[in-house]
Motif scaffolding. Structure first.
Motif, PDB file in Angstrom:
ATOM      1  N   UNK A 424       0.833  -1.200   0.000  1.00 30.21           N
ATOM      2  CA  UNK A 424       0.000   0.000   0.000  1.00 30.21           C
ATOM      3  C   UNK A 424       0.870   1.253   0.000  1.00 30.21           C
ATOM      4  N   UNK A 425       1.937   1.220   0.804  1.00 28.04           N
ATOM      5  CA  UNK A 425       2.834   2.371   0.853  1.00 28.04           C
ATOM      6  C   UNK A 425       3.595   2.540  -0.462  1.00 28.04           C
ATOM      7  N   UNK A 426       4.008   1.430  -1.054  1.00 24.37           N
ATOM      8  CA  UNK A 426       4.686   1.503  -2.357  1.00 24.37           C
ATOM      9  C   UNK A 426       3.749   2.085  -3.405  1.00 24.37           C
ATOM     10  N   UNK A 427       2.493   1.631  -3.372  1.00 23.53           N
ATOM     11  CA  UNK A 427       1.519   2.140  -4.335  1.00 23.53           C
ATOM     12  C   UNK A 427       1.284   3.637  -4.124  1.00 23.53           C
ATOM     13  N   UNK A 428       1.157   4.052  -2.877  1.00 20.47           N
ATOM     14  CA  UNK A 428       0.958   5.470  -2.590  1.00 20.47           C
ATOM     15  C   UNK A 428       2.119   6.320  -3.093  1.00 20.47           C
ATOM     16  N   UNK A 429       3.345   5.799  -2.907  1.00 23.13           N
ATOM     17  CA  UNK A 429       4.537   6.554  -3.273  1.00 23.13           C
ATOM     18  C   UNK A 429       4.769   6.604  -4.781  1.00 23.13           C
ATOM     19  N   UNK A 430       4.243   5.635  -5.507  1.00 24.15           N
ATOM     20  CA  UNK A 430       4.541   5.546  -6.939  1.00 24.15           C
ATOM     21  C   UNK A 430       3.326   5.749  -7.830  1.00 24.15           C
ATOM     22  N   UNK A 431       2.147   6.023  -7.241  1.00 19.62           N
ATOM     23  CA  UNK A 431       0.920   6.095  -8.024  1.00 19.62           C
ATOM     24  C   UNK A 431       0.984   7.206  -9.070  1.00 19.62           C
ATOM     25  N   UNK A 432       1.684   8.287  -8.780  1.00 20.99           N
ATOM     26  CA  UNK A 432       1.776   9.387  -9.734  1.00 20.99           C
ATOM     27  C   UNK A 432       2.927   9.192 -10.717  1.00 20.99           C
ATOM     28  N   UNK A 433       3.825   8.271 -10.416  1.00 17.60           N
ATOM     29  CA  UNK A 433       4.997   8.064 -11.259  1.00 17.60           C
ATOM     30  C   UNK A 433       4.833   6.847 -12.158  1.00 17.60           C
ATOM     31  N   UNK A 434       4.568   5.681 -11.548  1.00 18.61           N
ATOM     32  CA  UNK A 434       4.415   4.432 -12.294  1.00 18.61           C
ATOM     33  C   UNK A 434       3.486   3.532 -11.494  1.00 18.61           C
ATOM     34  N   UNK A 435       2.237   3.442 -11.911  1.00 18.02           N
ATOM     35  CA  UNK A 435       1.222   2.738 -11.127  1.00 18.02           C
ATOM     36  C   UNK A 435       1.538   1.260 -10.961  1.00 18.02           C
ATOM     37  N   UNK A 436       2.201   0.678 -11.940  1.00 16.61           N
ATOM     38  CA  UNK A 436       2.484  -0.749 -11.875  1.00 16.61           C
ATOM     39  C   UNK A 436       3.753  -1.106 -11.148  1.00 16.61           C
ATOM     40  N   UNK A 437       4.412  -0.128 -10.510  1.00 14.52           N
ATOM     41  CA  UNK A 437       5.698  -0.385  -9.876  1.00 14.52           C
ATOM     42  C   UNK A 437       5.593  -1.439  -8.777  1.00 14.52           C
ATOM     43  N   UNK A 438       4.514  -1.419  -8.025  1.00  9.57           N
ATOM     44  CA  UNK A 438       4.345  -2.389  -6.937  1.00  9.57           C
ATOM     45  C   UNK A 438       4.373  -3.819  -7.466  1.00  9.57           C
ATOM     46  N   UNK A 439       3.834  -4.040  -8.663  1.00 14.07           N
ATOM     47  CA  UNK A 439       3.818  -5.383  -9.242  1.00 14.07           C
ATOM     48  C   UNK A 439       5.216  -5.817  -9.693  1.00 14.07           C
ATOM     49  N   UNK A 440       6.050  -4.850 -10.107  1.00 14.22           N
ATOM     50  CA  UNK A 440       7.424  -5.197 -10.461  1.00 14.22           C
ATOM     51  C   UNK A 440       8.194  -5.651  -9.222  1.00 14.22           C
ATOM     52  N   UNK A 441       7.909  -5.017  -8.095  1.00 11.96           N
ATOM     53  CA  UNK A 441       8.545  -5.456  -6.844  1.00 11.96           C
ATOM     54  C   UNK A 441       8.097  -6.869  -6.491  1.00 11.96           C
ATOM     55  N   UNK A 442       6.832  -7.167  -6.737  1.00  7.55           N
ATOM     56  CA  UNK A 442       6.324  -8.518  -6.489  1.00  7.55           C
ATOM     57  C   UNK A 442       7.061  -9.531  -7.341  1.00  7.55           C
ATOM     58  N   UNK A 443       7.348  -9.171  -8.572  1.00  2.00           N
ATOM     59  CA  UNK A 443       8.084 -10.071  -9.469  1.00  2.00           C
ATOM     60  C   UNK A 443       9.449 -10.400  -8.886  1.00  2.00           C
ATOM     61  N   UNK A 444      10.167  -9.378  -8.429  1.00  2.00           N
ATOM     62  CA  UNK A 444      11.495  -9.611  -7.866  1.00  2.00           C
ATOM     63  C   UNK A 444      11.458 -10.522  -6.658  1.00  2.00           C
TER      64      UNK A 444
END
Length: 464
Positions: A424-444
């Motif tokens: 949730x915090x990752x999504x909040x921090x990246x929602x304006x930059x790259x919405x899918x960033x949280x899913x890339x972290x999940x991949x790693x």
């Protein structure tokens, strides 16, 4: 005389019974679990969308800005409504984090003792206590919706859910009950997988209808429905589910200190010798897997509700139905197919890689088609959690299955709490930059799970 009694005892018959699954009991347990998850899978999107709607109304009603459109999905970043929309997402995410933290912090203790004592007091006890807690939790949501109370009144239900074990307690009961009724072979993997895929079946059955239910009737009637279904699952346990723990063990239950030792003994006790290292390694992989699963659960709804998708309840329901049907229809066949040529640890490695690729796909999604294409690889990857649980269950003694799954339940709670909070915090921090960033972290993290799994022996005997 003694020799005669020994010869007359049907040892072979008892051995055969121990080597076979008790299908009747498994069927009844899956009926209970199906009904339970019908309620869960209506409530989860209901609460997310209700909280989102409350914050949406609050922000836009209080705004003194002149909004340029009436759509609920603002595209132009210079539009005042766009900024308010971002704030609604952040508030919804933060509120869900608080709800999770309240229930999970209390459930850590309750699930540990529920699981350990269920080895003595019985599995029906392990089912009934958390189901009652879940019913109180669902009642609190219904009351908030009916009287339009402050959202913080939902905290009361989360407290009861945590004290009684709640959702994680029911999951723990289901796995322990399945282990009681299956031999420590590949059939246990299938039995535990069926519990998971019953979840997906319930979600598929309720997801599409939930979207229309919310759209056509609002939030109250779906909430009343979830409460009624949850109470029905309590009745099913009382009147339908047979006990699997012998009554002679109920006078032998341990002290609280001994119960705690039983839960953590797999990882610290010298009695398990070299198995302790394996337990630690498998548990680490399982933790990371559930951390990802919990993290994606709430972020995914926010991802769909806003740009570039702007989905409503109906489309979210269709997606959930497709995703759950994919896991239901592909998961067990994948396990059966791979069991023909390999073992459970290798299945875990293969599916972890596939899941990582699925998260990349959803992170890059910019169209509805790309988002729906996540369904197939996600379904193929679904056998990972049940195979890990089955490996650990086969390594543990049959009389300690409740204690084992209590430990696994603790991992579910901790990983879920940390995962939801972190993503949730990752999504909040990246929602304006790259919405899918949280899913890339999940991949790693999924790739890391695969690396942990390499150390697990690919050949583990049925008894561990």
């Amino acid at each position: 005389m003694i020799q005669t009694n020994m010869e007359s005892t049907p040892l072979l018959e008892r051995k055969d019974e121990g080597d076979k699954s008790k299908l009747g009991n498994l069927l009844k347990a899956n009926v209970v679990f199906l009904v339970f998850h019908l309620a869960v899978n209506i409530r989860n999107p209901l609460v997310t969308q209700y909280v989102y709607q409350r914050y949406y109304d609050e922000e836009f009603d209080n705004s003194t800005n002149t909004l340029n459109q009436t759509s609920k999905c603002y595209v132009n970043e210079s539009d005042p409504g766009y900024l308010l929309q971002e704030r609604v997402q952040e508030k919804t995410s933060d509120f869900q984090t608080i709800l999770t933290a309240i229930g999970s912090s209390l459930a850590v203790i309750s699930c540990m003792f529920l699981g350990a004592y269920s080895d003595y007091l019985g599995r029906r006890f392990l089912f009934i206590v958390p189901l009652i807690g879940e019913s109180i939790r669902y009642a609190s949501v219904t009351i908030v919706i009916y009287w339009n109370l402050d959202l913080r009144y939902m905290y009361i239900g989360e407290v009861f859910e945590g004290i009684t074990g709640g959702y994680n307690g029911v999951i723990l009961a289901s796995y322990a009950y399945t282990a009681d009724n299956t031999p420590p072979k590949n059939s246990r993997t299938i039995g535990i997988a069926v519990i998971d895929f019953t979840t997906y079946l319930a979600a598929a059955a309720s997801s599409a209808s939930t979207g229309y239910f919310i759209k056509d009737t609002g939030f109250l009637y779906p909430s009343v429905t979830t409460l009624s279904i949850m109470l029905l699952s309590v009745l099913f346990v009382i009147f339908l589910l047979p006990e699997t723990i012998n009554t002679d063990r109920r006078s032998q239950y341990p002290s609280p200190v001994k119960a705690v030792k039983n839960v953590f003994g797999f990882y610290f006790s010298k009695d398990f010798g070299p198995k302790r290292g394996l337990f630690w390694l498998i548990l680490a992989s399982y933790f990371l897997s559930m951390f990802c699963g919990a993290g994606v659960s709430t972020v995914q709804y926010l991802f769909q509700l806003n740009l570039p998708f702007c989905w409503g309840p109906e489309l979210i329901g269709y997606f959930n139905m497709a995703m759950c049907l994919g896991m239901q229809l592909l998961g067990i066949p994948v396990i059966k197919l791979l069991h023909l040529c390999t073992s459970d640890p290798v299945i875990g490695i293969i599916t972890a890689f596939i899941q990582a690729g699925a998260y990349v796909l959803i992170g890059l999604a910019s169209t509805d088609f790309m988002l729906f294409s996540f369904v197939v690889p996600n379904g193929v990857a679904s056998p990972f959690p049940p195979t890990v649980r089955a490996i650990m269950s086969r390594m543990a003694p049959p009389e300690m299955q409740g204690s084992l799954f209590a430990g696994i339940g603790l991992v579910n709670i901790i990983s879920g709490t940390v995962g939801i909070t972190a993503f949730n915090e990752i999504y909040n921090a990246t929602v304006e930059m790259l919405r899918g960033f949280a899913f890339f972290r999940l991949c790693g993290i999924r790739v890391l799970v695969r690396s942990d799994s390499i150390g697990v022996p690919v050949c583990i005997s049925p008894r561990g």
